[in-house]
Design a protein around this motif. Structure first.
Motif, short mmCIF file in Angstrom:
data_model
loop_
_atom_site.label_atom_id
_atom_site.label_comp_id
_atom_site.label_asym_id
_atom_site.label_seq_id
_atom_site.Cartn_x
_atom_site.Cartn_y
_atom_site.Cartn_z
N ALA A 104 42.29 37.13 -19.24
CA ALA A 104 43.18 35.99 -18.96
C ALA A 104 43.87 36.05 -17.92
O ALA A 104 44.24 35.03 -17.02
N VAL A 121 43.66 33.59 -14.38
CA VAL A 121 44.98 32.58 -14.07
C VAL A 121 45.21 33.27 -12.40
O VAL A 121 45.48 32.19 -11.82
N GLN A 143 39.64 29.90 -12.55
CA GLN A 143 38.84 29.82 -13.64
C GLN A 143 37.34 30.18 -13.56
O GLN A 143 36.46 30.74 -14.37
N TYR A 151 39.15 28.35 -21.46
CA TYR A 151 39.40 29.73 -21.86
C TYR A 151 40.64 30.08 -22.54
O TYR A 151 40.67 30.71 -23.48
N GLU A 152 41.76 29.06 -22.49
CA GLU A 152 43.08 29.19 -23.33
C GLU A 152 42.71 28.80 -24.66
O GLU A 152 43.33 29.26 -25.66
N LYS A 153 42.01 27.73 -24.75
CA LYS A 153 41.66 27.32 -26.34
C LYS A 153 40.69 28.48 -26.84
O LYS A 153 40.87 28.47 -28.08
N LYS A 161 41.00 31.51 -26.48
CA LYS A 161 41.95 32.62 -26.99
C LYS A 161 43.02 32.17 -27.75
O LYS A 161 43.52 33.22 -28.46
N GLU A 162 42.99 31.20 -28.03
CA GLU A 162 44.33 30.49 -29.12
C GLU A 162 44.02 31.10 -30.47
O GLU A 162 42.69 30.75 -31.03
#
Length: 292
Positions: free
Chosen positions: A4, A8, A12, A124-126, A128-129
Motif C-alpha cells: 500500500a 501511494v 497505482q 486497491y484501497e477498496k 484492502k478495506e
C-alpha cells in the motif's frame, strides 16, 4: 514498506512492479499460453497401405484429429486390397474430459487474473478495506493452485493416451488388409505433438506461479504481521563491580582530608612505622648515657 505504501509513493500502476502484481501478470500470460496451445491444436498423421495388387494400394492414408480429442469419432477409409473397395476405420478413445477440464481451468484463471489486476490497479484501497479483499484473494488463489495441479496431471495422462491412440504403428494394426503378410503397411508421417507437450509444461508452470503467489497474497491479509514485530530491546547487563570500582577502593575519608597518606609496600607494612621504631630503638642508649 508494504504494498500500500509503495503504491501511494510510486503510483497505482506501479503495482505491476511489486511481487503481488508482477506474479499476477505472469499468471495472466501463462494461463493464455496453457489453454491456447491445447485448445487450438489440430494434428495429422499418414500411413501407406501397399497391396499385392498395386492398383488397390493407397500410399497416402491421412488421418486428422483435433481438440477436444474425441478420437472414437475420428475415422478414415483404408483399402481392403480386394476389388478396389475400402473400409472405414475409427480410432479408439475419448480423451475430451481431461483436455476440456485443462482448458476450462486455463480460461477461468485468465479471467480471474484479469479481474484481480484491474482491482489492484484501480481499486486497491477498496481491496484492502476491512481486509476482505486479501482474504477472498487468498482463498481463490489456493483453489486455482489446487485446480492447476489436478488439471495438469490429468491432461498429462490424457496426452500420453492420445499419443498412443494416434501412433501410426498402432493404427495400422486396426486395418484388416494389414493383417495379411502379403500386404505391406507402414507409417509415412507422425503427428507433431510439440504444441501439446508445451501445454502440459505451461500447466505445471501455472501451478508453480499460483503456489508462489499464495505467500504474497497471504502477506496482504496482515495475519502474519503480529508475528513479524521487532523483538523488544534487551536490558544492558549490570556493570562488573570490579570493572566499575577497581580491585581496591580508596578510603572515602582520604580525599576529604588533605593530610599525607602513608604508603604500604607489597607485604602490607608501613615503611615509616618501621623507620620510626628503628630510630626510637637507636635513641634509647644515647639518652641513657647522658643520664649517666
Amino acid at each position: 514498506m508494504d504494498v500500500a505504501n509503495q503504491l501511494v509513493a510510486q503510483g497505482q500502476f506501479r503495482v505491476l512492479k511489486v511481487p503481488l502484481g508482477f506474479i499476477k501478470v505472469l499468471e495472466w500470460f501463462f494461463a493464455i499460453f496453457a489453454f491456447s496451445t491445447c485448445g487450438s491444436y489440430s494434428g495429422m498423421f499418414k500411413m501407406a497401405v501397399e497391396c499385392k495388387n498395386r492398383t488397390d494400394s493407397d500410399l497416402g492414408v491421412e488421418v486428422q484429429f483435433e481438440y477436444p480429442f474425441r478420437l472414437h469419432q475420428v475415422y478414415f477409409d483404408a483399402p481392403t486390397c480386394t476389388d478396389g473397395s475400402k473400409e472405414r476405420v475409427f480410432l479408439v478413445g475419448d480423451y475430451s474430459s481431461s483436455a476440456e477440464f485443462f482448458v476450462t481451468i486455463g480460461v477461468f484463471a485468465f479471467l480471474y487474473s484479469t479481474a484481480a489486476l484491474a482491482i489492484y490497479i484501480f481499486f486497491y484501497e477498496k481491496y484492502k478495506e476491512n481486509n476482505k479483499g486479501p482474504l477472498i484473494d487468498l482463498g481463490v488463489t489456493g483453489v486455482f493452485a489446487f485446480m492447476w495441479l489436478v488439471s495438469s496431471a490429468a491432461w498429462a495422462k490424457g496426452l500420453s493416451d492420445v499419443k498412443t491412440a494416434t501412433n501410426p504403428d498402432e493404427v495400422v494394426t486396426m486395418i484388416k488388409a494389414c493383417e495379411e503378410k502379403i500386404h505391406r503397411c507402414h507409417e509415412v508421417h507422425d503427428p507433431v505433438m510439440s504444441g501439446l507437450n508445451t501445454s502440459v509444461a505451461f500447466g505445471f508452470i501455472n501451478l508453480i506461479l499460483w503456489l508462489g503467489n499464495l505467500w504474497f497474497v497471504f502477506k496482504e491479509t496482515g495475519i502474519i504481521a503480529p508475528f513479524m514485530r521487532a523483538p523488544p530491546p534487551q536490558d544492558k547487563p549490570a556493570p562488573d563491580a570490579y570493572g566499575q570500582q577497581g580491585a581496591y577502593e580508596q578510603d572515602p575519608y582520604a580525599s576529604s582530608q588533605g593530610g599525607y597518606q602513608p604508603e604500604y609496600n607489597q607485604q602490607g607494612y608501613n615503611q615509616e612505622a618501621e623507620y620510626g621504631q628503628g630510630y626510637g630503638q637507636q635513641g634509647a642508649p644515647t639518652s641513657y648515657s647522658n643520664q649517666m
